[in-house]
Design an enzyme around this catalytic site. Structure first.
Site, mmCIF file in Angstrom:
data_model
loop_
_atom_site.group_PDB
_atom_site.id
_atom_site.type_symbol
_atom_site.label_atom_id
_atom_site.label_comp_id
_atom_site.label_asym_id
_atom_site.label_seq_id
_atom_site.Cartn_x
_atom_site.Cartn_y
_atom_site.Cartn_z
ATOM 1 N N ASP A 1 0.928 -1.204 -0.107
ATOM 2 C CA ASP A 1 -0.480 -0.053 0.113
ATOM 3 C C ASP A 1 1.206 1.349 -0.004
ATOM 4 O OD1 ASP A 1 -3.120 1.122 0.807
ATOM 5 O OD2 ASP A 1 -1.699 2.078 2.396
ATOM 6 N N GLU B 1 1.924 -0.682 -5.294
ATOM 7 C CA GLU B 1 0.820 0.693 -5.504
ATOM 8 C C GLU B 1 1.080 1.483 -5.485
ATOM 9 O OE1 GLU B 1 -3.258 3.046 -3.840
ATOM 10 O OE2 GLU B 1 -1.570 3.040 -1.968
#
Ligand code: GLC
Length: 583
Positions: free
Chosen positions: A238, A300
């Site tokens: 993330d 990401e």
């Protein structure tokens, strides 16, 4: 659109075309498929937003047991792996992206027994489980932060990014610089107990970890090992571009204008994509490579340009992430053959031959159905997007509901909004609830089969009676069955699965055409009419060095194009998608 998305393109590499049978090996010692390629290389990865996938215990929120119940569906769809958004204990301010214990499971999702059962059942179906890993920040309720905010002498104080800020002549404290949070407001929060500000790129309940402190790396890598030891196939990292910020905390250059949260638009020169991050990525890759079975790191990685992705693979060394997400290809808004072609060519030429991972939908962005649809041809356009996602050389990411054409259901009233981003940003930024509504399984109850509880955490979208897995399964012409056929083709056809990529008819402004060519020369052609007019396509096969002149339709949308299309030139009705063999 909530994220700094850029419209772009994709491309695939003239890969060394290792022709591989769609070999699905038993999971654990799994799938180094016949050609010796790692399992993730041509995989279909399915993103599950666990709150909204399937509620097994009737509390209105999805859970791990619910995911296990739906594994048969995922197996039939043909997915190779699921990525599950965070399931760890969390105050749920950012719905799990604020983690208070990296080695636990939030009770609302279940227990370790549920998790192990999910892993085992997924493995039986040759589906790997990838977890989300939030390295940039923790929850402010994580014991490290509670300790850190208590005293400057606390053992964990240096786990976070602190600054004394500036003191004005009147004795008032001010943040050290002009940085703003991506989620609105200043990026600095003052803690009187330590008389310092901490930095938070996202909500103030998500303090950033200090990756300049080697202890942080040690602790986070140990937490990741905990899950790797338990059998997870890898991580989706993330916000990984945000790990480091400028050591001198310099003011960000002001670009002018105001964003949807009402903050000045700033350059992210000092807060994103700093070079230091790559050393961490290399060590992380070396760590996961000590495990068997090709564990994978997915990033990401929202970046400005295709070429920026190269560093995230580790450039020519390829010693960082295996799959940084290419969000440039799929997260744009305009169905435009020229833009897609350009991006495809860029990933073909600018990434040292690395494997792209293409994303059209996720839990943070308006669904592709709504971004690309024109309100008239939405159903055909969704089929074009599916074909593009699944027939290039890229690894493909499918977000739950994308395969049945779930729409974005943005709340109409601020009092209904659950995502704090939408509460704060209303009405300019309505948050991300619209793309997170429950999965629509069937019409058996008003919760679309997602839950037995009438109070689901987000409302079920009203169109569930027709847009759902059960009714689309029964309809051969449905979007779901189009996805299934495309995924099956990708698994079983060596050219589509792993062939090299050759662009065709490169000047055509309306139709995107390319060939996939296997190691043995077997050739599949894809032609996507991205316009509202019938198009006659001259593929230029000989100029592209392809042998053969007979075309045989493998898949076409609408079905009726099959007969007309199997000729050269192809005749493609508006928004038609055609896939065929060249012989
Ligand atoms: C990522 C997640 C998003 C989350 C943010 C902060 O972008 O996808 O949902 O809010 O990181 O963790």
């Amino acid at each position: 659109m909530h994220w700094p998305l850029r419209r772009s393109t994709l491309v695939l590499l003239l890969a060394g075309a290792a022709g591989i049978a769609g070999c699905i090996a038993p999971a654990a010692a799994a799938d180094a498929p016949a050609g010796g390629e790692p399992w993730w290389r041509h995989a279909v990865i399915y993103e599950i937003y666990p709150r909204s996938f399937q509620d097994a215990n009737g509390d209105g929120t999805g859970d791990l047991a619910g995911i296990t119940q739906r594994l048969d569906y995922l197996e039939q769809l043909g997915v190779d792996a699921i990525w599950i958004a965070p399931i760890y204990p969390s105050p749920q301010v950012d719905f799990g992206y604020d983690i208070s214990d990296y080695r636990g499971i939030d009770p609302q999702y279940g227990s370790f027994a549920d998790f192990d059962r999910l892993l085992g059942e997924a493995r039986r179906r040759h589906i790997r489980v990838i977890l989300d890993m939030v390295l940039n920040h923790t929850s402010d309720q994580h014991p490290w932060f509670i300790d850190a905010a208590h005293s400057r002498e606390s053992p964990h104080h240096e786990f976070y990014v602190w600054s004394a800020g500036k003191l004005d002549p009147a004795g008032q404290h001010h943040p050290p610089n002009n940085w703003v949070s991506l989620f609105g407001g200043p990026a600095w929060e003052f803690v009187p107990a330590v008389s310092e500000y901490y930095y938070h790129r996202f909500y103030r309940q998500q303090p950033d970890l200090n990756w300049r402190n080697p202890e942080v790396e040690r602790a986070m890598f140990a937490d990741m090992r905990f899950w790797l030891d338990r059998g997870v196939a890898g991580f989706r990292l993330d916000a990984v571009t945000e790990l480091f910020e400028d050591a001198q905390l310099r003011d960000a250059p002001v670009l002018g204008g105001v964003n949807a949260q009402g903050d000045p638009i700033l350059s992210d020169l000092y807060t994103k994509n700093l070079p230091e991050v790559h050393q961490v990525m290399r060590r992380l890759r070396a760590m996961i490579d000590t495990y068997p079975d090709e564990r994978v790191l997915i990033g990401e990685t929202y970046l400005e340009k295709t070429a920026d992705l190269d560093a995230w693979y580790g450039g020519a060394r390829r010693d960082e992430l295996q799959l940084p997400m290419d969000t440039l290809v799929g997260l744009g808004n305009r169905l435009d053959a020229v833009t897609f072609r350009r991006h495809l060519l860029e990933s073909q030429t600018q990434l040292h031959g690395a494997q792209p991972l293409v994303v059209f939908d996720n839990h943070d962005n308006i669904r592709s159905w709504d971004r690309y649809g024109d309100g008239v041809h939405d159903a055909q356009i969704a089929r074009i997007i599916a074909a593009l996602l699944l027939t290039t050389r890229a690894t493909a990411l499918v977000y739950q509901g994308q395969e049945i054409g779930q729409r974005t259901a943005t709340p109409r009233r601020v009092e209904d909004v659950r995502d704090p981003l939408g509460v704060r940003g209303w009405p300019r930024d309505k948050g991300r609830d619209g793309e997170r509504t429950p999965m629509q399984w069937d019409a058996s109850n008003p919760q679309a089969g997602f839950s037995s509880n009438p109070h689901t955490w987000l409302p079920v979208t009203a169109d569930y009676r027709s847009v759902n897995v059960a009714s689309e399964s029964a309809d051969p012409a449905s979007l779901l069955n189009w996805y299934r056929r495309l995924i099956a083709l990708r698994r079983n056809d060596a050219a589509v699965r792993a062939g090299g990529m050759v662009m065709l008819d490169e000047r055509n402004p309306a139709v995107l055409s390319y060939a996939r060519v296997s190691g043995t020369g077997a050739t599949v052609i894809v032609s996507l009419n991205m316009s509202a007019r019938t198009q006659k396509v001259s593929l230029g096969l000989a100029q592209a060095g392809l042998r053969g002149s007979q075309l045989r339709t493998l898949l076409s949308s609408p079905d009726s194009v099959a007969a007309d299309a199997a000729s050269n030139p192809l005749i493609l009705p508006p928004y038609a998608a055609w896939v065929g063999q060249l012989r």
